[in-house]
Motif scaffolding. Structure first.
Motif, PDB file in Angstrom:
ATOM      1  N   ARG A  26     -43.070  -6.269 -21.312  1.00 55.90           N
ATOM      2  CA  ARG A  26     -43.798  -5.005 -21.453  1.00 55.90           C
ATOM      3  C   ARG A  26     -43.440  -4.283 -22.745  1.00 55.90           C
ATOM      4  NH1 ARG A  26     -44.262  -1.593 -15.999  1.00 55.90           N
ATOM      5  NH2 ARG A  26     -45.381  -3.081 -14.728  1.00 55.90           N
ATOM      6  N   GLU A 173     -45.206  -6.195  -8.920  1.00 55.43           N
ATOM      7  CA  GLU A 173     -45.579  -5.142  -9.880  1.00 55.43           C
ATOM      8  C   GLU A 173     -44.857  -3.833  -9.570  1.00 55.43           C
ATOM      9  OE1 GLU A 173     -47.271  -3.465 -13.215  1.00 55.43           O
ATOM     10  OE2 GLU A 173     -47.222  -5.569 -12.636  1.00 55.43           O
ATOM     11  N   LYS A 174     -44.802  -3.469  -8.301  1.00 56.91           N
ATOM     12  CA  LYS A 174     -44.109  -2.243  -7.886  1.00 56.91           C
ATOM     13  C   LYS A 174     -42.609  -2.341  -8.183  1.00 56.91           C
ATOM     14  CE  LYS A 174     -43.063   0.168  -3.583  1.00 56.91           C
ATOM     15  NZ  LYS A 174     -41.986  -0.587  -2.960  1.00 56.91           N
ATOM     16  N   GLU A 177     -42.048  -1.969 -11.955  1.00 59.81           N
ATOM     17  CA  GLU A 177     -42.195  -0.566 -12.371  1.00 59.81           C
ATOM     18  C   GLU A 177     -40.989   0.273 -11.956  1.00 59.81           C
ATOM     19  OE1 GLU A 177     -45.969   0.889 -11.005  1.00 59.81           O
ATOM     20  OE2 GLU A 177     -47.075  -0.582 -12.207  1.00 59.81           O
ATOM     21  N   GLU A 180     -37.927  -0.796 -14.060  1.00 58.08           N
ATOM     22  CA  GLU A 180     -38.099  -0.332 -15.437  1.00 58.08           C
ATOM     23  C   GLU A 180     -37.846   1.173 -15.539  1.00 58.08           C
ATOM     24  OE1 GLU A 180     -41.275  -1.392 -18.780  1.00 58.08           O
ATOM     25  OE2 GLU A 180     -42.108  -0.073 -17.231  1.00 58.08           O
ATOM     26  N   ARG A 181     -38.348   1.930 -14.607  1.00 60.36           N
ATOM     27  CA  ARG A 181     -38.163   3.394 -14.620  1.00 60.36           C
ATOM     28  C   ARG A 181     -36.680   3.736 -14.500  1.00 60.36           C
ATOM     29  NH1 ARG A 181     -39.262   6.777 -17.230  1.00 60.36           N
ATOM     30  NH2 ARG A 181     -41.314   5.855 -17.248  1.00 60.36           N
TER      31      ARG A 181
END
Length: 193
Positions: A26, A173-174, A177, A180-181
């Motif tokens: 990403r 995907e969740k 995310e 990453e956060r």
């Protein structure tokens, strides 16, 4: 600016390597892999200091005796892998965000050594049954090997409470995310652990 240490651990089959690859692809956070040390010989195409720090068995044992590793493991009899303290310290001093994809006991040890300079994230399966299903879906292991992996995973799940954060990988995907956060917030100083 000093860098940060990100520890990501999980039982086999929980998707931690996939999550790390997705985050790196990403490009929202510049993660650098820690280069592990090993006493195995380089394979064709591998470069010392890039793929691994290749050392002799004697050098590896001397580094253990001199407490030069943050973590190490004798994966097979006589075959060692480990993370050198100097590797992490040097990268953090350069301001890098260093990610360690390591086993659960190693992750706990790294967190103990580096404290608030490190964020430890544990990737969990939705359930042990789902983990078994994923391992079976890979079609790379025998039924006996899968039983061993699931048994080991059940043991390793007991270490999850020792990590700063836990992410359930029920949807990739969740999970990407959320992980990453956590990394972005920690590396920017918005969140400390």
């Amino acid at each position: 600016m000093k860098g940060k240490i990100i520890i990501i651990s999980a039982p086999s089959g929980c998707g931690k390597s996939t999550i790390i690859r997705e985050i790196m692809a990403r490009g929202n956070v510049d993660l650098k892999f820690s280069v592990s040390a090993t006493n195995r010989p380089p394979r064709e195409g591998e470069t010392n200091g890039v793929n691994y720090h290749f050392v002799s068995t004697e050098e590896f044992r001397a580094a253990i005796a001199n407490d030069e590793f943050v973590e190490y493991e004798e994966v097979y009899p006589g075959r060692f892998y480990g993370t050198l303290k100097s590797e992490i310290i040097q990268r953090v001093e350069k301001g890098e965000i260093v990610v360690l994809d390591i086993d659960v006991k190693g992750g706990v040890r790294v967190k103990e050594l580096f404290g608030n300079e490190a964020l430890s994230i544990y990737i969990l399966p939705p359930s042990v049954e789902e983990l078994r299903h994923r391992l079976e879906g890979r079609a790379t292991d025998s039924a006996e090997a899968i039983d061993q992996r699931v048994s080991k995973a059940e043991y390793e799940l007991g270490f999850a409470p020792e990590y700063d954060c836990r992410v359930v990988n029920d949807r990739l995907e969740k999970a990407v995310e959320e992980t990453e956060r956590l990394i972005i917030d920690f590396s920017s100083g918005k969140q400390t652990f």
